[in-house]
Design an enzyme around this catalytic site. Structure first.
Site, mmCIF file in Angstrom:
data_model
loop_
_atom_site.group_PDB
_atom_site.id
_atom_site.type_symbol
_atom_site.label_atom_id
_atom_site.label_comp_id
_atom_site.label_asym_id
_atom_site.label_seq_id
_atom_site.Cartn_x
_atom_site.Cartn_y
_atom_site.Cartn_z
ATOM 1 C CD1 TRP A 101 -2.409 -2.096 1.590
ATOM 2 C CD2 TRP A 101 -3.048 -0.944 -0.207
ATOM 3 N NE1 TRP A 101 -3.474 -2.762 1.020
ATOM 4 C CE2 TRP A 101 -3.887 -2.083 -0.082
ATOM 5 C CE3 TRP A 101 -3.269 -0.072 -1.274
ATOM 6 C CZ2 TRP A 101 -4.923 -2.363 -0.985
ATOM 7 C CZ3 TRP A 101 -4.297 -0.349 -2.184
ATOM 8 C CH2 TRP A 101 -5.112 -1.482 -2.024
ATOM 9 C CG ASP A 170 -3.256 4.035 3.895
ATOM 10 O OD1 ASP A 170 -4.339 3.875 4.495
ATOM 11 O OD2 ASP A 170 -2.981 3.454 2.822
ATOM 12 C CE LYS A 194 -9.078 -2.721 3.405
ATOM 13 N NZ LYS A 194 -8.056 -1.876 2.808
#
Ligand SMILES: *Cc1c(COP(=O)(O)O)cnc(C)c1O
Length: 358
Positions: A101, A170, A194
């Site tokens: 990511w 993030d 999530k």
């Protein structure tokens, strides 16, 4: 019947939240309509958003000099929004590369300006983060970006980097899993699917003083200052996802807040890692100091058994244990809504499987 869902995202939601949404589905609090059918400008919906923000501020202890934005486009759109809002031309942004990511975030940011990769864990297969003293930090970075929990690699940084530039994180897969000191960050962002709620909603928490002039090419919908000014409603927001996120925040407060939730998460992760470490049939490659509390990847001693493991675990009511397609193997995501019982059932299944095939 609800089975144990270990999906990395969209992930398990608390059953109590879904029950409440079900009870309010056709008629929200006597208004005679569903939240899905409400005007986003109505008093009823504005009330829902205000309560959601208030509860989130309480949960994370967000200081008053931070804006809380409820946006769209997923965490991935923030990969572009960040440089468009925070990176003036001629300046550099620092990025730490700790996994899939953060690598995607910096690749996208490179389209907009100078990006300095201060360190990369790619050469160790994203299993260990180097000491901060070895990072090549810029003198005058516009911001410093990192991903404290790499969802795919199961790699986490449990200490907050200490840098001069505004810190951008993030937190898609770790937000609300444990208390954090928001005041150490310039921007925190997270896709909702999530640990917050359904897909379609993206949370951005941004400190007032980092909101400088955005790049003139920055779309209004991605412009933090403009979204803040308009209460995240420049256009129609994802109203139902926002409402469900609010129900999740309420549920977290009912659990006793993030300290209580963090303890439970720690217990779940310890149980699973201890089990993996005690069984040579299973392996987790991540350095112990960098192990994620939320996403636990593991491999079997013989990858030819992967398919069988996935078939039989699904039959046992343990869903979505396949690792990300880019890394293979298995992964158990054990977010807030995944119970200790689910992890216990998983380790029992794993023990049985290892006994039969090990
Ligand atoms: C899932 C995830 C993303 C991507 O989220 P989208 O909402 O699909 O864009 C980005 N970063 C992290 C850490 C993630 O876990």
């Amino acid at each position: 019947m609800r089975l144990h869902n270990f999906c990395a995202g969209p992930a398990a939601l608390p059953t109590a939240v879904l029950e409440k949404a079900k009870a309010e589905m056709l008629d929200w609090q006597g208004k005679g309509l569903s939240v899905m059918e409400m005007s986003h400008r109505s008093d009823a919906f504005i009330g829902i958003t205000q309560q959601a923000e208030q509860n989130l501020r309480t949960l994370l202890n967000i200081p008053t000099n931070y804006q809380v934005l409820f946006l769209q486009g997923g965490a991935s759109l923030q990969f572009s929004a960040l440089p468009l809002n925070l990176l003036p031309s001629g300046k550099t942004a620092d990025y730490l590369d700790t996994g899939v990511w953060s690598a995607k975030a910096l690749k996208e940011a490179k389209r907009y300006g100078n990006i300095q990769v201060v360190a990369s864990a790619q050469n160790n297969g994203y299993t260990c983060v180097s000491e901060q003293s070895t990072w090549q930090v810029s003198d005058d970075a516009a911001y410093f970006h990192y991903c404290p929990n790499e969802t795919i690699n199961g790699l986490a940084m449990h200490d907050i980097p200490q840098v001069k530039a505004p810190l951008v994180a993030d937190m898609s897969s770790c937000i609300l899993s444990t208390p954090i000191d928001v005041s150490q960050f310039g921007v925190i962002y997270a896709g909702a699917q999530k640990n917050i709620g359904p897909a379609g909603l993206t949370l951005v928490i941004v400190r007032d003083d980092v909101l400088a002039e955005a790049n003139p090419a920055c779309p209004s919908l991605m412009n933090y200052a403009q979204q803040a000014k308009h209460g995240s409603m420049i256009n129609t927001p994802p109203t139902y996802a926002w409402y469900l996120a609010g129900l999740v925040f309420e549920w977290l407060l009912e659990q006793g807040g993030l300290l209580v939730v963090a303890k439970m998460n720690q217990q779940k992760a310890e149980l699973l890692y201890r089990f993996i470490d005690d069984h040579t049939f299973y392996n987790n490659p991540v350095a112990k100091k960098n192990r994620s509390i939320m996403n636990v990847p593991f491999t079997l001693a013989d990858s030819r058994l992967d398919k069988l493991f996935l078939q039989q675990s699904e039959q046992a009511g343990l869903l979505n244990l396949a690792g990300h397609r880019s890394v293979g193997g298995m992964r158990a995501s054990i977010y807030n809504a995944v119970s200790l019982q689910a992890v216990q059932d998983l380790t029992e299944f794993m023990a049985d499987f290892a006994a039969k095939h090990g």
